[in-house]
Write a protein that holds these residues in place. Structure first.
Motif, short mmCIF file in Angstrom:
data_model
loop_
_atom_site.label_atom_id
_atom_site.label_comp_id
_atom_site.label_asym_id
_atom_site.label_seq_id
_atom_site.Cartn_x
_atom_site.Cartn_y
_atom_site.Cartn_z
N ASN A 246 0.83 -1.20 0.00
CA ASN A 246 0.00 0.00 0.00
C ASN A 246 0.87 1.25 0.00
OD1 ASN A 246 -2.65 1.44 0.42
ND2 ASN A 246 -1.53 2.14 2.22
N ALA A 247 1.95 1.21 0.79
CA ALA A 247 2.88 2.35 0.79
C ALA A 247 3.46 2.58 -0.60
CB ALA A 247 4.00 2.12 1.81
N LEU A 248 3.82 1.48 -1.28
CA LEU A 248 4.32 1.61 -2.65
C LEU A 248 3.27 2.24 -3.55
CD1 LEU A 248 6.50 0.93 -4.84
CD2 LEU A 248 5.20 -1.17 -5.24
N SER A 249 2.01 1.81 -3.41
CA SER A 249 0.95 2.33 -4.28
C SER A 249 0.75 3.82 -4.10
CB SER A 249 -0.36 1.58 -4.02
OG SER A 249 -0.96 1.98 -2.81
N LEU A 250 1.19 4.35 -2.93
CA LEU A 250 1.09 5.78 -2.65
C LEU A 250 2.45 6.47 -2.78
CD1 LEU A 250 -1.27 5.35 0.41
CD2 LEU A 250 -1.91 6.32 -1.80
N ASN A 251 3.43 5.76 -3.33
CA ASN A 251 4.79 6.29 -3.52
C ASN A 251 5.39 6.76 -2.20
OD1 ASN A 251 7.10 6.89 -4.99
ND2 ASN A 251 6.38 8.92 -5.59
N VAL A 252 5.17 5.97 -1.14
CA VAL A 252 5.76 6.24 0.17
C VAL A 252 6.98 5.34 0.31
CG1 VAL A 252 5.38 6.01 2.67
CG2 VAL A 252 3.62 7.03 1.23
N GLY A 440 -0.86 -0.97 -7.02
CA GLY A 440 0.50 -0.90 -6.50
C GLY A 440 1.30 -2.16 -6.82
N ALA A 441 0.66 -3.33 -6.67
CA ALA A 441 1.34 -4.59 -6.96
C ALA A 441 1.70 -4.69 -8.45
CB ALA A 441 0.46 -5.77 -6.55
N ALA A 442 0.81 -4.20 -9.31
CA ALA A 442 1.10 -4.21 -10.75
C ALA A 442 2.30 -3.31 -11.07
CB ALA A 442 -0.13 -3.76 -11.53
N LEU A 443 2.32 -2.12 -10.49
CA LEU A 443 3.44 -1.21 -10.74
C LEU A 443 4.72 -1.76 -10.12
CD1 LEU A 443 1.57 2.17 -10.21
CD2 LEU A 443 2.29 1.16 -12.38
N GLY A 444 4.59 -2.44 -8.97
CA GLY A 444 5.74 -3.12 -8.37
C GLY A 444 6.32 -4.16 -9.31
N ALA A 445 5.43 -4.88 -10.01
CA ALA A 445 5.89 -5.87 -10.99
C ALA A 445 6.68 -5.19 -12.10
CB ALA A 445 4.70 -6.61 -11.58
N GLY A 446 6.23 -4.00 -12.51
CA GLY A 446 6.95 -3.27 -13.54
C GLY A 446 8.33 -2.82 -13.08
N ILE A 447 8.43 -2.47 -11.80
CA ILE A 447 9.74 -2.09 -11.25
C ILE A 447 10.66 -3.31 -11.22
CG2 ILE A 447 10.97 -1.19 -9.23
CD1 ILE A 447 8.27 0.26 -8.52
N GLY A 448 10.13 -4.45 -10.71
CA GLY A 448 10.92 -5.67 -10.61
C GLY A 448 11.35 -6.22 -11.95
N ALA A 449 10.53 -6.02 -12.97
CA ALA A 449 10.85 -6.51 -14.32
C ALA A 449 11.65 -5.49 -15.12
CB ALA A 449 9.56 -6.86 -15.07
N LYS A 450 12.00 -4.37 -14.47
CA LYS A 450 12.81 -3.30 -15.08
C LYS A 450 12.11 -2.64 -16.26
CE LYS A 450 17.16 -5.27 -13.44
NZ LYS A 450 16.86 -4.72 -12.10
N ILE A 451 10.78 -2.70 -16.25
CA ILE A 451 10.00 -1.93 -17.21
C ILE A 451 10.05 -0.44 -16.83
CG2 ILE A 451 7.64 -1.55 -18.07
CD1 ILE A 451 7.27 -4.65 -17.63
#
Length: 492
Positions: A246-252, A440-451
């Motif tokens: 949730n913190a990631l989804s809010l860019n915390v 947030g989890a979807a955007l986290g996947a993009g970070i982890g996959a270096k998208i």
């Protein structure tokens, strides 16, 4: 390029398919529509079937896929957020050996307290940043003592998100962040805690392979991909507990930034830049998503078990089949302070901020000639806000002084009554955003996959949809002092 985010909640599983270019959800879906059951075989126990989470996820994805708004084959990576602190145990065939003992289960408190005493309070706090309390390690200790035949069959232990990732990929992995939330991680020595493993007589072999949060946790199996209509071999590239997610989804992500949620449970989550801990473990410290040995980002978490679940109970038993929106409308017609009615939302397991006490939920000061169901609707939301204030004061004792709190416009933050009470009783402005845990989890996947090159890039399009600032309403303060006095008188 599309990203799939999965949020394994207590009440339901929600998924979102996000366009990486716009960072916006194309479609979201959840299952079940009604709240998922919690199995409570004894007072204070709370369990769920891990295979139910897997079934719920599949149903939610089917709903999203049939929307026709995207081609499932365009999904390039998967991220997972999940309810924290649960214990899942599987055998070598990767089958669950029993139902998961979830976050709000209280049975392990004595095991955590014994470990705290025997390992030593100073060592636990300086190395683990917490008392072992009622977390995953203590839950496993309960299993070892009370269900030894099951414990003997344990191949790996997992948190709920690890289980879903295993179902998707066949690989079993974990992270330092996940181990820290289970109270298995030694921050001083940057390793699995020898003290915890030795005290409970656990073998390190039951711990999954260690990976970074933003990294490849396996690739989608062919048979699973075919069943779900997805492309073979796409990575699960992100996993995190729901409050970190949730913190990631809010860019915390950086010291001084603060997030809040008010779903089944309520949380204020602040990021610190050093190894902070509360001496009484009333708030808890975990490795944040971007924690490294050289850049120590610690998430300081206040958790109130009974928030949205209190509101849900009121709706179910006193709401006369009204919707939440209707309850909120009726609550708004009642004056601030609910004309003396007080609600205590502590009926969902041991409350950490109350030193793992179980005070239960209660409604006080009922005037049979004055108070109506609408008073209860409002007093419940105010009581939840008061619980947040009580916990925030503990965080302030630990040098957490939020200037603004970010929250998703979801769950209880959809209620103007609750937001008004929360902002004015904490005296902290709230920024509301449309992002949620599955996005947030979807955007986290993009970070982890270096998208995305960095978390900052993943949230470059994020915009605040509403800012709510304190306006000095005095009735809340007077009502809170009465509420607090009653809580101190009877803490459970």
């Amino acid at each position: 390029m599309l990203l799939l985010g999965i949020d394994i909640g207590t009440s339901s599983v929600k998924i979102s398919v996000v366009d990486a270019a716009t960072q916006q959800a194309i479609v979201s879906a959840q299952y079940p529509e009604t709240e998922a059951p919690i199995i409570s075989l004894q007072n204070g126990w709370a369990e769920q079937n891990p295979d139910s989470w897997w079934a719920y996820f599949q149903q939610a994805l089917i709903q999203a896929n049939v929307s026709g708004k995207y081609d499932p084959k365009d999904i390039a990576a998967i991220g997972i957020g999940y309810q924290m602190h649960g214990l899942v145990v599987v055998n070598e065939a990767q089958l669950p050996l029993r139902d998961s003992i979830i976050w709000c289960d209280s049975r392990a408190v004595p095991y955590g307290e014994k470990a705290f005493e025997n390992i030593g309070e100073e060592k636990c706090l300086s190395c683990l940043l917490n008392s072992p309390g009622n977390f995953t390690a203590a839950k496993l200790a309960w299993l070892k003592e009370n269900e030894p035949e099951i414990f003997k069959q344990v191949y790996k232990i997992m948190l709920p998100g690890d289980f879903i990732a295993m179902r998707l990929t066949g690989d079993i992995t974990t992270t330092p962040s996940a181990l820290s939330e289970g109270i298995f991680w030694d921050f001083k020595h940057e390793e699995i805690s020898k003290d915890v493993m030795q005290f409970f007589d656990f073998n390190n072999d039951i711990i999954p392979d260690l990976k970074a949060v933003f990294s490849t946790h396996g690739f989608l199996k062919e048979d699973v991909a075919d069943k779900l209509g997805l492309k073979h071999g796409i990575p699960v590239s992100y996993k995190a507990g729901d409050q970190l997610n949730n913190a990631l989804s809010l860019n915390v992500m950086e010291p001084g930034e603060v997030a809040a949620t008010a779903g089944t449970s309520g949380v204020i989550y602040a990021v610190a830049g050093d190894l902070v801990y509360d001496k009484q473990s009333r708030v808890n410290s975990f490795a944040h998503l971007n924690y490294t040995k050289d850049s120590k980002r610690i998430g300081v978490l206040l958790c109130i078990n009974g928030t949205g679940i209190m509101n849900s109970w009121i709706k179910k038993f006193m709401g006369n089949n009204k919707t939440y929106a209707q309850l909120n409308e009726e609550a708004a017609a009642i004056p601030e302070g609910s004309e003396g009615l007080l609600v205590f939302p502590f009926g969902n397991g041991a409350e950490r901020m109350l030193n793992n006490k179980l005070p239960g939920s209660s409604i006080l000061n009922i005037d049979l000639n004055k108070h109506t169901p609408a008073h209860v609707y409002r007093a419940a939301q105010e009581g939840i806000a008061y619980a947040f204030r009580y916990g925030l004061d503990i965080m302030r004792e630990n040098n957490i002084e939020p200037k603004v709190i970010r929250a998703g416009k979801a769950n209880m933050f959809l209620s103007d009554v609750f937001v008004d009470a929360f902002v004015n009783i904490t005296n902290v402005p709230v920024e509301l955003y449309n992002n949620d845990g599955s996005v947030g989890a979807a955007l986290g996947a993009g970070i982890g996959a270096k998208i995305f090159e960095s978390p900052k890039d993943a949230f470059s399009n994020m915009k605040c949809v509403k800012l709510v600032e304190p306006n000095g309403k005095k009735l809340y303060g007077k009502s809170y002092e009465k509420w607090k006095a009653e809580l101190v008188k009877n803490p459970g």
